[in-house]
Design a protein around this motif. Structure first.
Motif, short mmCIF file in Angstrom:
data_model
loop_
_atom_site.label_atom_id
_atom_site.label_comp_id
_atom_site.label_asym_id
_atom_site.label_seq_id
_atom_site.Cartn_x
_atom_site.Cartn_y
_atom_site.Cartn_z
N LEU A 70 0.83 -1.20 0.00
CA LEU A 70 0.00 0.00 0.00
C LEU A 70 0.87 1.26 0.00
N ARG A 71 0.53 2.16 -0.88
CA ARG A 71 1.20 3.47 -0.88
C ARG A 71 0.19 4.52 -0.47
N GLN A 72 0.56 5.36 0.45
CA GLN A 72 -0.38 6.37 0.93
C GLN A 72 -0.81 7.33 -0.18
N SER A 73 0.05 7.53 -1.16
CA SER A 73 -0.30 8.46 -2.25
C SER A 73 -1.49 7.97 -3.07
N THR A 74 -1.92 6.72 -2.88
CA THR A 74 -3.08 6.22 -3.62
C THR A 74 -4.37 6.36 -2.81
N ARG A 75 -4.27 6.95 -1.63
CA ARG A 75 -5.40 6.91 -0.71
C ARG A 75 -6.01 8.28 -0.41
N PHE A 76 -5.71 9.27 -1.26
CA PHE A 76 -6.16 10.63 -0.94
C PHE A 76 -7.68 10.76 -0.88
N GLU A 77 -8.38 9.92 -1.64
CA GLU A 77 -9.84 10.00 -1.61
C GLU A 77 -10.38 9.60 -0.23
N ALA A 78 -9.86 8.50 0.29
CA ALA A 78 -10.29 8.03 1.62
C ALA A 78 -9.93 9.06 2.70
N TYR A 79 -8.74 9.63 2.58
CA TYR A 79 -8.33 10.64 3.57
C TYR A 79 -9.26 11.85 3.49
N GLY A 80 -9.60 12.23 2.26
CA GLY A 80 -10.48 13.40 2.06
C GLY A 80 -11.84 13.17 2.70
N SER A 81 -12.37 11.95 2.59
CA SER A 81 -13.68 11.67 3.19
C SER A 81 -13.60 11.79 4.71
N ALA A 82 -12.51 11.32 5.29
CA ALA A 82 -12.38 11.39 6.74
C ALA A 82 -12.24 12.85 7.20
N VAL A 83 -11.48 13.64 6.44
CA VAL A 83 -11.36 15.07 6.78
C VAL A 83 -12.74 15.72 6.73
N ALA A 84 -13.51 15.37 5.69
CA ALA A 84 -14.85 15.96 5.55
C ALA A 84 -15.74 15.54 6.73
N ALA A 85 -15.61 14.29 7.16
CA ALA A 85 -16.43 13.82 8.28
C ALA A 85 -16.09 14.59 9.56
N LEU A 86 -14.81 14.80 9.80
CA LEU A 86 -14.41 15.56 11.01
C LEU A 86 -14.84 17.02 10.90
N ALA A 87 -14.77 17.56 9.68
CA ALA A 87 -15.20 18.95 9.47
C ALA A 87 -16.70 19.08 9.70
N ALA A 88 -17.46 18.08 9.24
CA ALA A 88 -18.92 18.12 9.41
C ALA A 88 -19.30 18.09 10.90
#
Ligand code: GLU
Length: 283
Positions: A70-88
């Motif tokens: 696994l490379r973290q650079s392939t996971r930006f979509e998942a990270y973005g969803s989690a950031v959005a959840a915390l922001a919400a």
């Protein structure tokens, strides 16, 4: 049997300290799964030759790991969803401070920051009004996104994590989480939409890691990482922090120490088996 991982950032060649961490994680899997994760969040530092070098060095040490890696650079979509959840949940705020602002605020504060080796963000931007935040964003002022750790902790019951190794002060067993230990950590950066702590907890859960083994220098990070797991309803792995391999002066090995990269040891004719024995992994 556990699922463990070795999660290097590919911004240099692996040295003896990394070898110890990788061998420790592989051994702790105890016949279970051993994973390699490439923490290449920062595209300006992660270089392809370092990623290739990591695999070469680990194979030379006699380690095998599950593919694909696994490379973290392939996971930006998942990270973005989690950031959005915390922001919400209104747990994040934009921070416009420069390093200089933060240093000046700390220097002038009457209460010293609490973390031993890192400056705690003094919360300058936490109290900005929504209108002021919006105004600065509209003006294009650059910012990072921080977690309001006190607000986050107030939403949750008291937390703990299980330490099977040992923290820097001998902590073991059920360790009570201090949500404010590292202050309002950065959740997303200017250049990348996520930062270390959030990416690590999301990936450990995504990969089904049940036991995190890593150096004691990351023990303090476990507090806020446990907090993030609880906020995002992620399972909590067990932790086993291990001691660090130190050089003759008692310092942690770093990228500067070219002589102890596995590549240079190999070039000098040292064998992978010899390194295993030297680090206490006989056979
Ligand atoms: N990538 C991190 C580092 O190289 C370690 C990640 C972790 O084990 O939490 O320091």
């Amino acid at each position: 049997m556990h699922t463990t991982r070795f999660a290097p950032s590919p911004n240099g060649r692996l040295h003896l300290g990394h070898a110890f961490a990788a061998l420790t994680a592989a051994r702790a899997a105890d016949g279970g799964r051993f994973l390699l994760r490439i923490e290449d969040l920062d595209p300006s530092r992660a270089r392809p030759e370092f990623i290739a070098g990591i695999e070469e060095d680990l194979a030379w040490l006699g380690l095998g790991w599950e593919k694909p890696v696994l490379r973290q650079s392939t996971r930006f979509e998942a990270y973005g969803s989690a950031v959005a959840a915390l922001a919400a949940e209104r747990l994040l705020y934009p921070c416009f401070c420069t390093r200089k602002d933060i240093a000046a605020e700390i220097a002038g504060a009457s209460v010293a920051p609490r973390a031993e080796d890192a400056a705690i963000y003094p919360g300058i931007c936490r109290g900005l009004s929504v209108a002021e935040r919006d105004r600065r964003i509209a003006l294009g002022h650059s910012h990072v996104t921080r977690l309001d750790c006190a607000k986050a902790a107030a939403r949750l019951a008291a937390l703990s994590f299980t330490e099977l190794g040992e923290g820097p002060k001998g902590e073991r067993g059920a360790v009570a989480v201090d949500p404010a230990l590292l202050g309002d950590i950065v959740i997303a950066r200017k250049d990348t939409p996520v930062a270390y702590h959030l990416a690590v907890v999301l990936d450990d859960a995504f990969q089904g890691v049940t036991l995190v083994t890593r150096g004691k220098d990351l023990f303090p990070a476990t507090h806020v990482q446990r907090l993030l797991q609880a906020l995002l309803a992620l399972p909590a792995p067990l932790y086993a922090h291990h001691s660090l391999i130190l050089d003759a002066e008692g310092r942690k090995y770093s990228k500067r120490d070219r002589a102890v990269t596995l590549q240079s040891l190999r070039n000098r004719g040292v064998g992978g088996g010899e390194i295993r024995r030297r680090l206490g992994f006989a056979g």
